[in-house]
Scaffold this active site. Structure first.
Site, PDB file in Angstrom:
ATOM      1  N   LEU A  64       4.828  15.269 -14.506  1.00 10.94           N
ATOM      2  CA  LEU A  64       4.296  14.695 -13.261  1.00 10.94           C
ATOM      3  C   LEU A  64       4.497  15.673 -12.109  1.00 10.94           C
ATOM      4  O   LEU A  64       5.512  16.356 -12.027  1.00 10.94           O
ATOM      5  CB  LEU A  64       5.000  13.366 -12.955  1.00 10.94           C
ATOM      6  CG  LEU A  64       4.945  12.338 -14.077  1.00 10.94           C
ATOM      7  CD1 LEU A  64       5.836  11.146 -13.766  1.00 10.94           C
ATOM      8  CD2 LEU A  64       3.508  11.886 -14.293  1.00 10.94           C
ATOM      9  N   LYS A 122      18.328  15.816 -14.876  1.00  9.97           N
ATOM     10  CA  LYS A 122      19.093  14.651 -14.438  1.00  9.97           C
ATOM     11  C   LYS A 122      18.559  13.381 -15.092  1.00  9.97           C
ATOM     12  O   LYS A 122      19.326  12.485 -15.454  1.00  9.97           O
ATOM     13  CB  LYS A 122      19.050  14.541 -12.907  1.00  9.97           C
ATOM     14  CG  LYS A 122      19.845  15.640 -12.213  1.00  9.97           C
ATOM     15  CD  LYS A 122      19.865  15.466 -10.710  1.00  9.97           C
ATOM     16  CE  LYS A 122      20.786  16.482 -10.049  1.00  9.97           C
ATOM     17  NZ  LYS A 122      20.329  17.889 -10.233  1.00  9.97           N
ATOM     18  N   VAL A 125      24.895   2.722  11.116  1.00 10.06           N
ATOM     19  CA  VAL A 125      24.649   2.333  12.504  1.00 10.06           C
ATOM     20  C   VAL A 125      23.354   2.966  13.007  1.00 10.06           C
ATOM     21  O   VAL A 125      23.169   4.178  12.894  1.00 10.06           O
ATOM     22  CB  VAL A 125      25.823   2.782  13.402  1.00 10.06           C
ATOM     23  CG1 VAL A 125      25.542   2.466  14.856  1.00 10.06           C
ATOM     24  CG2 VAL A 125      27.119   2.143  12.936  1.00 10.06           C
ATOM     25  N   SER A 177       4.868  -4.222   7.477  1.00  8.97           N
ATOM     26  CA  SER A 177       4.778  -4.947   6.207  1.00  8.97           C
ATOM     27  C   SER A 177       4.364  -6.404   6.425  1.00  8.97           C
ATOM     28  O   SER A 177       3.803  -7.034   5.535  1.00  8.97           O
ATOM     29  CB  SER A 177       6.110  -4.880   5.471  1.00  8.97           C
ATOM     30  OG  SER A 177       7.160  -5.327   6.309  1.00  8.97           O
ATOM     31  N   ARG A 233       0.827  -6.538   6.125  1.00  5.33           N
ATOM     32  CA  ARG A 233       0.433  -6.326   4.735  1.00  5.33           C
ATOM     33  C   ARG A 233       0.761  -7.535   3.863  1.00  5.33           C
ATOM     34  O   ARG A 233       0.625  -7.478   2.642  1.00  5.33           O
ATOM     35  CB  ARG A 233       1.131  -5.078   4.165  1.00  5.33           C
ATOM     36  CG  ARG A 233       0.767  -3.779   4.900  1.00  5.33           C
ATOM     37  CD  ARG A 233       1.062  -2.539   4.061  1.00  5.33           C
ATOM     38  NE  ARG A 233       2.420  -2.469   3.541  1.00  5.33           N
ATOM     39  CZ  ARG A 233       3.454  -1.976   4.195  1.00  5.33           C
ATOM     40  NH1 ARG A 233       3.288  -1.492   5.404  1.00  5.33           N
ATOM     41  NH2 ARG A 233       4.657  -1.970   3.658  1.00  5.33           N
ATOM     42  N   GLY A 291      11.602  -5.625   7.442  1.00  2.63           N
ATOM     43  CA  GLY A 291      12.841  -5.033   7.932  1.00  2.63           C
ATOM     44  C   GLY A 291      12.940  -5.041   9.442  1.00  2.63           C
ATOM     45  O   GLY A 291      14.022  -5.107  10.003  1.00  2.63           O
ATOM     46  N   ASP A 292      11.812  -4.953  10.101  1.00  8.47           N
ATOM     47  CA  ASP A 292      11.797  -5.024  11.557  1.00  8.47           C
ATOM     48  C   ASP A 292      10.425  -5.546  11.990  1.00  8.47           C
ATOM     49  O   ASP A 292       9.600  -5.885  11.149  1.00  8.47           O
ATOM     50  CB  ASP A 292      12.113  -3.667  12.185  1.00  8.47           C
ATOM     51  CG  ASP A 292      11.109  -2.607  11.790  1.00  8.47           C
ATOM     52  OD1 ASP A 292      10.094  -2.949  11.144  1.00  8.47           O
ATOM     53  OD2 ASP A 292      11.322  -1.436  12.116  1.00  8.47           O
ATOM     54  N   ASP A 311       7.052  -4.842  14.318  1.00  6.10           N
ATOM     55  CA  ASP A 311       6.300  -3.758  14.939  1.00  6.10           C
ATOM     56  C   ASP A 311       5.078  -4.344  15.644  1.00  6.10           C
ATOM     57  O   ASP A 311       4.122  -4.774  15.010  1.00  6.10           O
ATOM     58  CB  ASP A 311       5.877  -2.778  13.843  1.00  6.10           C
ATOM     59  CG  ASP A 311       5.580  -1.401  14.393  1.00  6.10           C
ATOM     60  OD1 ASP A 311       5.608  -1.231  15.630  1.00  6.10           O
ATOM     61  OD2 ASP A 311       5.330  -0.488  13.586  1.00  6.10           O
ATOM     62  N   ASP A 334       9.966  -3.237  17.861  1.00  2.65           N
ATOM     63  CA  ASP A 334       9.282  -2.093  18.475  1.00  2.65           C
ATOM     64  C   ASP A 334       7.981  -2.586  19.080  1.00  2.65           C
ATOM     65  O   ASP A 334       7.263  -3.379  18.468  1.00  2.65           O
ATOM     66  CB  ASP A 334       8.950  -1.016  17.437  1.00  2.65           C
ATOM     67  CG  ASP A 334      10.205  -0.309  16.931  1.00  2.65           C
ATOM     68  OD1 ASP A 334      11.261  -0.463  17.565  1.00  2.65           O
ATOM     69  OD2 ASP A 334      10.113   0.379  15.919  1.00  2.65           O
TER      70      ASP A 334
END
Length: 354
Positions: free
Chosen positions: A69, A79, A110, A187, A190, A196-197, A199, A275
């Site tokens: 890939l 790995k 933080v 999101s 979407r 998470g926040d 916007d 935001d």
DNA sequence: ATGTGAG
DNA sequence: ACTCACATA
């Protein structure tokens, strides 16, 4: 979208993927190289490898198979072999047991504390959040707020809460003299069940430029196209209003076009990262497209745009001449226009989750 | 001005 | 990749 914290949302859509175990060890290595190693290139290499695996439809059975890939080379292939054989990675076990690494990672939870600040604090003998709380004078305003709400910011936000917040924002903004359109992107737009926040994109319906592409002479048009608004205080007026209405609780940063801060729906919901971006009407749809994401979708769409002879950013879509110079922004009345220009089938926001 | 950080 | 806002100097 914020990416701090050890919440489930740190590794975007890893859950349920065929290669989720590989993806998460690669993301852990990426985080290590970013925060501890301060090597953005290595960190990005791991992130790229992880995202390649995330969109690979089959379970990877060997490093050799993975190395076929694009974005996965020899080192990462090795790995993967080690992980598939033993169920772990020696390098990662060492990192997890290393006190410097754990301390730096802890401090970087933080908001506002990145690799550099984390290292500084560590060198001053600060290794835990506890100790940080005892030494607030070492932190900037942004970092203090980040510390204050550390646990709350790591909780993901249920869709229903954002819906309620959207209503509250609209009610609050309706007190302004000028009509403002509001779209919550990210999101949430979407269709995700959690975010998470938050916007928020705002757009003033300015009487001046309802029609961005017409009769005025090019000079004034160009001046208006600049990022600044006639009313430089509009965004701070908006923020004041939201503070009065007990929606905005703190400000991390505030400029003419971008607010970053904290909001809360009610006394019994957590504080959330908010935001706000203020766009001019001619930039609105490109802005909505861009801030709806996902990041990977944007990347793909920009590359399609490029091969179709256009350049696309958060403000405009412009034709690229044979000389390689970008032309004037094209008129855009909706998101679909942008897809049409570059000959791409329209994707609903929920279809942009890659 | 330059560096840090967020997105 | 690129932009915005901030802190510091």
């Amino acid at each position: 979208m914020s990416s701090s914290g050890s919440s489930p949302r740190k590794f975007p859509h890893t859950e349920g993927n065929l290669n989720s175990d590989l993806i998460s060890f690669l993301m852990e290595l990426a985080e290590y190289e970013n925060i501890v190693g301060r090597n953005v290139f290595k960190s990005n290499a791991y992130k790229t490898a992880a995202s390649v695996l995330a969109s690979h439809p089959k379970r990877i059975a060997s490093g050799e198979e993975a190395a076929k890939l694009k974005g996965i080379g020899k080192k990462i292939a090795l790995k993967i072999d080690e992980f598939l054989a033993t169920g772990k990675l020696e390098k990662l076990e060492k990192i997890r047991g290393d006190e410097t690494s754990t301390a730096l990672k802890e401090l970087a939870r933080v908001s506002g504390v990145g690799p550099t600040k984390a290292r500084q604090l560590y060198d001053e003998g600060i290794t835990t959040i506890e100790q940080l709380r005892g030494n607030p004078e070492k932190l900037t305003h942004h970092q203090r707020i980040g510390l204050k709400y550390l646990e709350e910011f790591e909780q993901s936000i249920p869709r229903a809460e954002i819906e309620a917040l959207e209503g509250a924002l609209r009610r609050s903004l309706s007190a302004l003299p000028e009509p403002i359109t509001l779209t919550i992107c990210g999101s949430y737009r979407r269709g995700k069940e959690t975010s998470g926040d938050i916007d928020v994109l705002l757009c003033v319906k300015s009487s001046l430029d309802g029609n961005a592409t017409s009769t005025e002479d090019p000079k004034t048009a160009k001046e208006k196209h600049g990022k600044k608004f006639e009313d430089k205080n509009l965004l701070s007026r908006i923020v004041n209003l939201l503070e009065q209405d007990k929606i905005v609780t703190d400000t991390l940063s505030l400029g003419d076009t971008k607010f970053m801060g904290v909001c809360r729906l009610s006394d019994d919901t957590p504080h959330r990262r908010l935001d706000i971006r203020l766009l001019s009407p001619d930039q609105f749809h490109c802005g909505v497209l861009y801030f709806t994401g996902s990041g990977l979708f944007n990347k793909e769409m920009r590359s399609v745009a490029l091969s179709a002879g256009f350049t696309l950013n958060e403000y405009s879509i412009r034709p690229v001449g044979s000389t390689g110079v970008a032309g004037e922004p094209l008129p855009v009345t909706c998101e679909r226009d942008i897809f049409d220009y570059i000959g791409m089938d329209y994707k609903e926001p929920h279809e942009r989750n890659m």
